[in-house]
Write an enzyme that holds these catalytic residues in place. Structure first.
Site, PDB file in Angstrom:
ATOM      1  N   GLY A 138     -33.086  12.279  14.660  1.00 35.96           N
ATOM      2  CA  GLY A 138     -33.805  11.454  13.688  1.00 35.96           C
ATOM      3  C   GLY A 138     -34.839  12.211  12.888  1.00 35.96           C
ATOM      4  O   GLY A 138     -34.734  13.425  12.704  1.00 35.96           O
ATOM      5  N   LEU A 197     -25.991   8.371  14.269  1.00 37.31           N
ATOM      6  CA  LEU A 197     -26.894   9.396  13.733  1.00 37.31           C
ATOM      7  C   LEU A 197     -27.077  10.567  14.701  1.00 37.31           C
ATOM      8  O   LEU A 197     -27.470  10.367  15.854  1.00 37.31           O
ATOM      9  CB  LEU A 197     -28.264   8.764  13.432  1.00 37.31           C
ATOM     10  CG  LEU A 197     -29.340   9.708  12.891  1.00 37.31           C
ATOM     11  CD1 LEU A 197     -28.960  10.236  11.521  1.00 37.31           C
ATOM     12  CD2 LEU A 197     -30.689   9.020  12.849  1.00 37.31           C
ATOM     13  N   ASP A 198     -26.809  11.767  14.210  1.00 37.21           N
ATOM     14  CA  ASP A 198     -27.070  12.999  14.963  1.00 37.21           C
ATOM     15  C   ASP A 198     -26.339  13.041  16.308  1.00 37.21           C
ATOM     16  O   ASP A 198     -26.785  13.715  17.238  1.00 37.21           O
ATOM     17  CB  ASP A 198     -28.583  13.188  15.184  1.00 37.21           C
ATOM     18  CG  ASP A 198     -29.315  13.412  13.866  1.00 37.21           C
ATOM     19  OD1 ASP A 198     -28.685  13.919  12.922  1.00 37.21           O
ATOM     20  OD2 ASP A 198     -30.506  13.072  13.774  1.00 37.21           O
ATOM     21  N   ALA A 199     -25.235  12.324  16.405  1.00 31.04           N
ATOM     22  CA  ALA A 199     -24.500  12.296  17.671  1.00 31.04           C
ATOM     23  C   ALA A 199     -23.091  12.869  17.542  1.00 31.04           C
ATOM     24  O   ALA A 199     -22.316  12.830  18.494  1.00 31.04           O
ATOM     25  CB  ALA A 199     -24.433  10.865  18.200  1.00 31.04           C
TER      26      ALA A 199
END
Lengths: 292, 292, 292, 292
Positions: D209, D235-237
């Site tokens: 994040g 997100l960001d995964a």
């Protein structure tokens, strides 16, 4: 001592082989193993396309393998034989026998003994050879015979003969110079070709020889390192197995380098020993192929 | 171009000083600045206890400082003068002027120009000097004059004279050899002592000179690196500013080393330039003190 | 065993102090030491300019120091006292007493004992506390009393009381959780605030809690690490002292991570212990200042 | 601009394939290529023994290969077809077309453009999409069309439709979020599955994040990093392609992290792009296999 490695079950053999590149050899080897009931648990290879050379490590479980241990070699000769071809076979239920050579500095010896005695490594250490008596208490702690054989310029030939006799008596497979700080002779090297591992406390080929931390400090480098390599006739010029480094600064004195360098030395040496014990290293033309 | 660095406001001066260790000097310098209305924004020092030498970097804002720029030097002479004492003063509103010397390889030049033109660095690049015309299009992209001055064994003296004249004309403070691949003469070095930064694509002192990636590959090292250093009369032997490394394996060809080495080269060179531009480096006895 | 550290000679004291930034405090401290015959052997400080806070480590030899040990504190109150000010004094001839807490995994314990018994660290280990009997043979090897205190969900309060009594009895200064794999209670933490060091086998704040190597493998990270930190009430959230990492790839199984992670774990933990023993760490607002 | 990559000569094709492990498949693939006159220049594979899955990358030169480009697929279906089997073929003379998405931060964009325009990468960049006009001058420097498409909470659906139309028009193969700082929608992700690469300025899964450097500073970590990954709905995964780290200390302010973090960000992103462009990445079960 609890063994981390179950040896009795899942008995396996590891083949390390290198030869000129031949079409279909990988498939031939795989098929040979599988056709005789072997279960492959590791298979990796590397092709050096500049010299068209093939290097492979193949490990298979022997539980249902129908070829006798002492007949595998013949089969390999049929499959992969030739003047350009070199291989070794290593059986998982014959643990290696390792001798440690030391002088006065304990950290690599402690690291080796701790790993061995906690079952981290499948190896036996029947003997420690020392140039000085200082580390006897360490050997005693682990119950390992400790031979003080003080080597000087005058007695080098005799001492090395005695060392070689001791190694032969204990059926030693691997000699580890764990901060031995002595140069071994050509005769000694040839007796254990690619089976003597040394740790040098510098990032070779930078700073070979004596007092590398002093030289690194004087040169003002910003990173120092350590190198584990097989010993050859030329000082600190043998095939490199493993290296690692750490960042330093102008604030680090020589004593700081010596102190924090110990950690790199022992970890790099132990990684090299592990790879050797796992039959993951092939030496060719002065360089190493180290399988994952 | 948007400036990331506000220069007009918060005008400051940076003192780099080294001398024999004297009791109370740090406090004297601090008090001098504060007594005259300076606001300290950076103060660090290092004492080399082996040679009892003191190195310091002191930066203060000048907004309310009551000593005129050209009088600070006199005050420092009173406070810290002596044969053993060396210092420099650098004012934040006089950005450095940097010349880049190149041959054919673009990556370091691109990295330097990108940082400069995006305002990451407080520096002006009025001129690029090249041994070959290949990188003219890069210079053009950034609108920077590009001088091709082909240097050979025969014309080295004249070309270097012309280069020095060009540098003087542009009032150059710092020369960056961004993959210049030429040895500069003693005369050139002396004209810009500790103001010429070179990038060497090896982990010095390992593999000085030509074709280090080939040598590293032949030696079978497991880690390669790059070194940024001030240029001296002796090839690749100047004070090291910054080094970094990357892990390689037997799978890496020379071409792989060349390719992935580019990243290390440009980052290491740019870190060294940044530290120089920030007045964070003191050179003494062939080594660098690099403040954080 | 020969001691690497000569304690009798060159007796020294180390001051760790932090307080709000005050003009001239560094000079005042220096002058206080020198005016009373102390010989400064280490002086570094750090200013956090965001919160205007001053952190310093000052070490001086006591051979000719004219202030009695038990009077130094009064003098510091005069020089640096105030509600915002915190300091500690540590005398070099009073070696720390450390307790190791373990469960079943030997590598960190072996590393700690080897360093202690070879004189690398100026520390005494009078007691090892264990949740399981597995590592008794390791303690025996080094002749250290080994207390098996099996902790369960039901008996946690009583066992921790017994542990605290044991620590008090042995006048323990520092508790090292060397792969203890248990969560200690708030009461325990408060009894040894900033004096309990834990090693977590992940790069915190990634992968707190149980089985981090499994989680790292499942997430497919390309680098794994280890973290040494002071223990607080919140699991794996205490002030970080030291971290290190190693590169991994898709080829690494969970077992590979576990195996090669051991080396990072023991080195990171030992670096943290070393810095604590050298009085190089100040904790403030949940973060650490670690002097060089 | 001179091309470093000769495409016309030595035209080759690269197969990326993964499927359940089948005896003899590696040999079958090799034999298929060689039997039809293909010259293998790269062959590596990986077996995930936990799930018995086979992953391979096979590249061969087409000069004398007797199977037409559009018939290779049929042959592979015969050799390796099945519900569990997935593959792609990539021809070396069809360079990829890449779009860069940016906001205001220039370093990753500069690095991408420099590599592309110096011929380091075999890729074309026909279009840059931006959320803000700030980087237009960078695009202009390299003569690349720059589309400002300001995305807000209100217009996200329409803007993304326009972006997808633009990508389709330019026949884009790969989307690089080069500090785009926006979350893309599920619809967008599905249109370019495993073909959108993002750079996140933290060592994921730590600090996902916004404002990771601020979080890292507040937590007091001793190492920070960057992560390049394929973008998924979460997100960001997404699957991690590459990560790298750098050591920091209490002396580093958030601004220091931001500044020195740029270097890690651009290098990590560019390494990930390189591996994608070289067809070295297979994504499976949320993780990546990245061939050497």
């Amino acid at each position: 001592m609890a063994q981390m490695h179950s040896i009795a079950n899942n008995r396996s053999v590891t083949l390390l082989l290198h030869c000129d590149l031949r079409v279909g050899l990988a498939a031939d080897l795989t098929r040979f193993v599988q056709a005789h009931g072997g279960r492959i648990v590791y298979h990796d290879h590397y092709v050096d396309t500049e010299i068209n050379r093939y290097y492979t490590r193949l490990q298979w479980e022997l539980a249902n393998f129908t070829v006798a241990d002492n007949k595998i070699d013949d089969q390999l000769t049929t499959l992969a034989g030739g003047e350009d071809s070199h291989w070794s076979l290593s059986f998982s239920d014959r643990p290696r026998r390792m001798a440690a050579f030391v002088t006065k500095e304990p950290w690599c010896l402690y690291d080796i003994l701790a790993r061995t005695h906690s079952g981290e490594w499948p190896v036996e250490i029947p003997v420690i050879v020392a140039n000085h008596p200082d580390l006897k208490s360490v050997a005693d702690r682990f119950g390992i015979p400790f031979h003080v054989m003080p080597l000087t310029a005058d007695n080098k030939t005799e001492i090395e003969e005695a060392q070689l006799a001791l190694l032969a008596e204990h059926r030693i497979d691997l000699v580890v110079l764990a901060k031995y700080m002595q140069i071994v002779s050509e005769r000694f090297v040839q007796a254990y070709e690619n089976r003597i591992i040394n740790i040098h406390h510098a990032f070779l080929p930078a700073f070979p020889g004596a007092r590398p931390y002093h030289s690194a400090h004087a040169r003002g480098v910003k990173i120092v390192g350590a190198t584990a390599h097989y010993v050859t006739e030329v000082l600190d010029a043998g095939p490199i197995i493993e290296q690692d480094v750490m960042r330093v600064s102008h604030r680090d004195t020589v004593q700081d380098l010596v102190r924090s360098g110990r950690d790199i030395e022992k970890i790099v040496l132990s990684r090299a020993i592990w790879n050797h014990l796992q039959d993951k290293i092939i030496v060719h033309h002065g360089r190493t192929v180290v399988f994952h």
